[in-house]
Motif scaffolding. Structure first.
Motif, PDB file in Angstrom:
ATOM      1  N   ALA A 184       0.808  -1.209   0.000  1.00 62.67           N
ATOM      2  CA  ALA A 184       0.000   0.000   0.000  1.00 62.67           C
ATOM      3  C   ALA A 184       0.848   1.269   0.000  1.00 62.67           C
ATOM      4  CB  ALA A 184      -0.940   0.005   1.210  1.00 62.67           C
ATOM      5  N   VAL A 185       1.970   1.238   0.737  1.00 58.29           N
ATOM      6  CA  VAL A 185       2.829   2.426   0.816  1.00 58.29           C
ATOM      7  C   VAL A 185       3.468   2.713  -0.539  1.00 58.29           C
ATOM      8  CG1 VAL A 185       4.885   3.423   1.888  1.00 58.29           C
ATOM      9  CG2 VAL A 185       3.284   2.081   3.264  1.00 58.29           C
ATOM     10  N   PHE A 186       4.012   1.685  -1.159  1.00 58.10           N
ATOM     11  CA  PHE A 186       4.647   1.878  -2.460  1.00 58.10           C
ATOM     12  C   PHE A 186       3.614   2.244  -3.521  1.00 58.10           C
ATOM     13  CE2 PHE A 186       6.954   0.228  -6.312  1.00 58.10           C
ATOM     14  CZ  PHE A 186       7.936   1.211  -6.293  1.00 58.10           C
ATOM     15  N   ALA A 187       2.410   1.698  -3.400  1.00 58.96           N
ATOM     16  CA  ALA A 187       1.343   2.054  -4.334  1.00 58.96           C
ATOM     17  C   ALA A 187       1.016   3.538  -4.230  1.00 58.96           C
ATOM     18  CB  ALA A 187       0.095   1.215  -4.050  1.00 58.96           C
ATOM     19  N   MET A 188       0.952   4.088  -3.001  1.00 57.07           N
ATOM     20  CA  MET A 188       0.703   5.517  -2.837  1.00 57.07           C
ATOM     21  C   MET A 188       1.869   6.343  -3.369  1.00 57.07           C
ATOM     22  SD  MET A 188      -1.411   7.823  -2.015  1.00 57.07           S
ATOM     23  CE  MET A 188      -2.691   6.817  -1.228  1.00 57.07           C
ATOM     24  N   PHE A 189       3.076   5.846  -3.176  1.00 57.09           N
ATOM     25  CA  PHE A 189       4.255   6.525  -3.732  1.00 57.09           C
ATOM     26  C   PHE A 189       4.143   6.619  -5.252  1.00 57.09           C
ATOM     27  CE2 PHE A 189       8.557   6.130  -5.555  1.00 57.09           C
ATOM     28  CZ  PHE A 189       9.119   7.322  -5.093  1.00 57.09           C
ATOM     29  N   LEU A 190       3.706   5.561  -5.905  1.00 51.79           N
ATOM     30  CA  LEU A 190       3.540   5.575  -7.353  1.00 51.79           C
ATOM     31  C   LEU A 190       2.456   6.559  -7.783  1.00 51.79           C
ATOM     32  CD1 LEU A 190       3.826   1.759  -8.246  1.00 51.79           C
ATOM     33  CD2 LEU A 190       5.533   3.557  -8.578  1.00 51.79           C
ATOM     34  N   VAL A 191       1.398   6.672  -6.986  1.00 51.89           N
ATOM     35  CA  VAL A 191       0.348   7.654  -7.280  1.00 51.89           C
ATOM     36  C   VAL A 191       0.918   9.070  -7.219  1.00 51.89           C
ATOM     37  CG1 VAL A 191      -1.782   8.696  -6.414  1.00 51.89           C
ATOM     38  CG2 VAL A 191      -1.579   6.209  -6.544  1.00 51.89           C
ATOM     39  N   ILE A 192       1.705   9.356  -6.193  1.00 49.69           N
ATOM     40  CA  ILE A 192       2.301  10.685  -6.057  1.00 49.69           C
ATOM     41  C   ILE A 192       3.239  10.973  -7.230  1.00 49.69           C
ATOM     42  CG2 ILE A 192       3.833  12.121  -4.631  1.00 49.69           C
ATOM     43  CD1 ILE A 192       2.727  10.609  -2.191  1.00 49.69           C
ATOM     44  N   ILE A 193       4.049   9.992  -7.604  1.00 47.02           N
ATOM     45  CA  ILE A 193       4.942  10.154  -8.757  1.00 47.02           C
ATOM     46  C   ILE A 193       4.138  10.413 -10.031  1.00 47.02           C
ATOM     47  CG2 ILE A 193       6.601   8.970 -10.254  1.00 47.02           C
ATOM     48  CD1 ILE A 193       7.754   9.922  -7.601  1.00 47.02           C
ATOM     49  N   SER A 194       3.027   9.716 -10.187  1.00 46.03           N
ATOM     50  CA  SER A 194       2.171   9.910 -11.360  1.00 46.03           C
ATOM     51  C   SER A 194       1.609  11.329 -11.397  1.00 46.03           C
ATOM     52  CB  SER A 194       1.023   8.900 -11.353  1.00 46.03           C
ATOM     53  OG  SER A 194       1.497   7.578 -11.378  1.00 46.03           O
ATOM     54  N   MET A 195       1.188  11.838 -10.241  1.00 49.02           N
ATOM     55  CA  MET A 195       0.652  13.197 -10.166  1.00 49.02           C
ATOM     56  C   MET A 195       1.709  14.236 -10.542  1.00 49.02           C
ATOM     57  SD  MET A 195      -1.486  12.808  -6.579  1.00 49.02           S
ATOM     58  CE  MET A 195      -2.110  14.492  -6.533  1.00 49.02           C
ATOM     59  N   ILE A 196       2.883  14.111  -9.922  1.00 53.91           N
ATOM     60  CA  ILE A 196       3.953  15.079 -10.171  1.00 53.91           C
ATOM     61  C   ILE A 196       4.436  15.003 -11.620  1.00 53.91           C
ATOM     62  CG2 ILE A 196       6.315  15.738  -9.545  1.00 53.91           C
ATOM     63  CD1 ILE A 196       5.688  14.763  -6.700  1.00 53.91           C
ATOM     64  N   SER A 197       4.554  13.790 -12.140  1.00 54.13           N
ATOM     65  CA  SER A 197       5.010  13.616 -13.523  1.00 54.13           C
ATOM     66  C   SER A 197       4.024  14.224 -14.510  1.00 54.13           C
ATOM     67  CB  SER A 197       5.200  12.124 -13.833  1.00 54.13           C
ATOM     68  OG  SER A 197       6.164  11.557 -12.976  1.00 54.13           O
ATOM     69  N   SER A 198       2.738  14.052 -14.259  1.00 55.06           N
ATOM     70  CA  SER A 198       1.722  14.623 -15.150  1.00 55.06           C
ATOM     71  C   SER A 198       1.823  16.139 -15.197  1.00 55.06           C
ATOM     72  CB  SER A 198       0.319  14.214 -14.685  1.00 55.06           C
ATOM     73  OG  SER A 198       0.123  12.834 -14.812  1.00 55.06           O
ATOM     74  N   VAL A 199       2.004  16.753 -14.023  1.00 54.07           N
ATOM     75  CA  VAL A 199       2.125  18.210 -13.968  1.00 54.07           C
ATOM     76  C   VAL A 199       3.393  18.674 -14.676  1.00 54.07           C
ATOM     77  CG1 VAL A 199       2.398  20.195 -12.452  1.00 54.07           C
ATOM     78  CG2 VAL A 199       0.773  18.414 -11.871  1.00 54.07           C
ATOM     79  N   ALA A 200       4.502  17.977 -14.439  1.00 52.84           N
ATOM     80  CA  ALA A 200       5.773  18.368 -15.050  1.00 52.84           C
ATOM     81  C   ALA A 200       5.697  18.290 -16.567  1.00 52.84           C
ATOM     82  CB  ALA A 200       6.899  17.473 -14.522  1.00 52.84           C
ATOM     83  N   VAL A 201       5.131  17.204 -17.076  1.00 53.77           N
ATOM     84  CA  VAL A 201       5.007  17.041 -18.528  1.00 53.77           C
ATOM     85  C   VAL A 201       4.062  18.093 -19.111  1.00 53.77           C
ATOM     86  CG1 VAL A 201       4.167  15.498 -20.349  1.00 53.77           C
ATOM     87  CG2 VAL A 201       5.571  14.587 -18.496  1.00 53.77           C
ATOM     88  N   GLY A 202       2.925  18.306 -18.445  1.00 50.86           N
ATOM     89  CA  GLY A 202       1.969  19.299 -18.930  1.00 50.86           C
ATOM     90  C   GLY A 202       2.511  20.718 -18.888  1.00 50.86           C
ATOM     91  N   TYR A 203       3.296  21.011 -17.859  1.00 55.10           N
ATOM     92  CA  TYR A 203       3.873  22.353 -17.720  1.00 55.10           C
ATOM     93  C   TYR A 203       4.912  22.604 -18.808  1.00 55.10           C
ATOM     94  CZ  TYR A 203       5.524  26.501 -15.208  1.00 55.10           C
ATOM     95  OH  TYR A 203       5.860  27.778 -14.848  1.00 55.10           O
TER      96      TYR A 203
END
Length: 260
Positions: A184-203
């Protein structure tokens, strides 16, 4: 029986201590906005409420503020999903005689709880803005077109819906990761990485923002492309349906491993 199960799960997910935590998070967010962007706060009560969620104005700071708003809600409801799928389902499944009903009832209850928590968050923000309104110096000439050309109540409602849809999509993605990696912890870490990556790519590449649903909550990025809320709601709803279908397929395939 399905209605009773949804009620049971909703009561299980909705606790006073969780509500107090949500209140604290949204008050903190409003305080951060008032101290960091006081010279940009627009005129109008609804505009000021919306502005408390307007991001990103400062990309580094507002990414952290974005995570501050979302991650506690995801951790709270994500832990509820994990608990109900792994610790408590056997008795209920025996009574319901259906994996399908138990699984769907959990996510119906998650949706109801998410609406409740986010609704409390927006209500707390509205109360905060109301009580400090005399200390807020609204500005007419701010460089944010959203607050010049839109109906404040419509934007507020649309943004509230986007919060619900984005939160639900992230919870489904988290549970998919959980089923795959069983952590569960690593799964949440992957969610956070997905969020940050989406913003970085979109920006960095604004033309593809319309295809990055995890960024739809960020009104500042929306203005780069002038994308409509109707587009946002349609795309993110399709993503929810597709990801939920994948999640349910994984649950059926892995249910003996998940529920024992």
């Amino acid at each position: 029986m399905l209605k009773k199960l949804v009620t049971y799960y909703t009561c299980s997910f909705f606790k006073i201590k969780y509500v107090l935590g949500i209140v604290a998070i949204f008050v903190l967010n409003s305080m951060l906005v008032c101290t960091s962007y006081a010279d940009l706060i627009p005129n109008g009560y609804t505009n000021q409420i919306v502005f408390m969620f307007y991001m990103p104005l400062n990309i580094q700071f507002d990414i952290l503020r974005w995570l501050l708003i979302f991650i506690p809600v995801l951790l709270l409801l994500g832990s509820c999903i994990v608990r109900e799928l792994t610790n408590h389902p056997t008795y209920l499944i025996q009574r319901m005689k259906s994996y399908r009903h138990c699984f769907h009832s959990i996510f119906i209850a998650i949706g109801i709880s998410l609406i409740g928590y986010v609704g409390i968050g927006y209500m707390v923000t509205a109360i905060f803005v109301y009580f400090i309104n005399n200390n807020i110096e609204g500005h007419n000439e701010i460089p944010l077109s959203l607050f010049h050309n839109s109906d404040g109540w419509q934007v507020l409602l649309s943004h509230f819906i986007l919060f619900i849809l984005t939160g639900l999509l992230l919870l489904i993605i988290h549970t998919i990761f959980l089923f795959i990696i069983n952590n569960a912890v690593f799964a949440m870490f992957l969610v956070i990485i997905s969020m940050i990556s989406s913003v970085a790519v979109g920006y960095l590449f604004p033309p593809i923002l319309k295809f990055l649903p995890l960024t739809y909550f960020l009104l500042g990025l929306r203005e780069l492309q002038g994308i409509s809320f109707a587009w946002f709601n349609t795309i993110i709803a399709l993503c929810i349906v597709l990801s939920y279908s994948v999640l349910y397929g994984l649950f059926i395939k892995l249910r003996e491993k998940i529920v024992g």
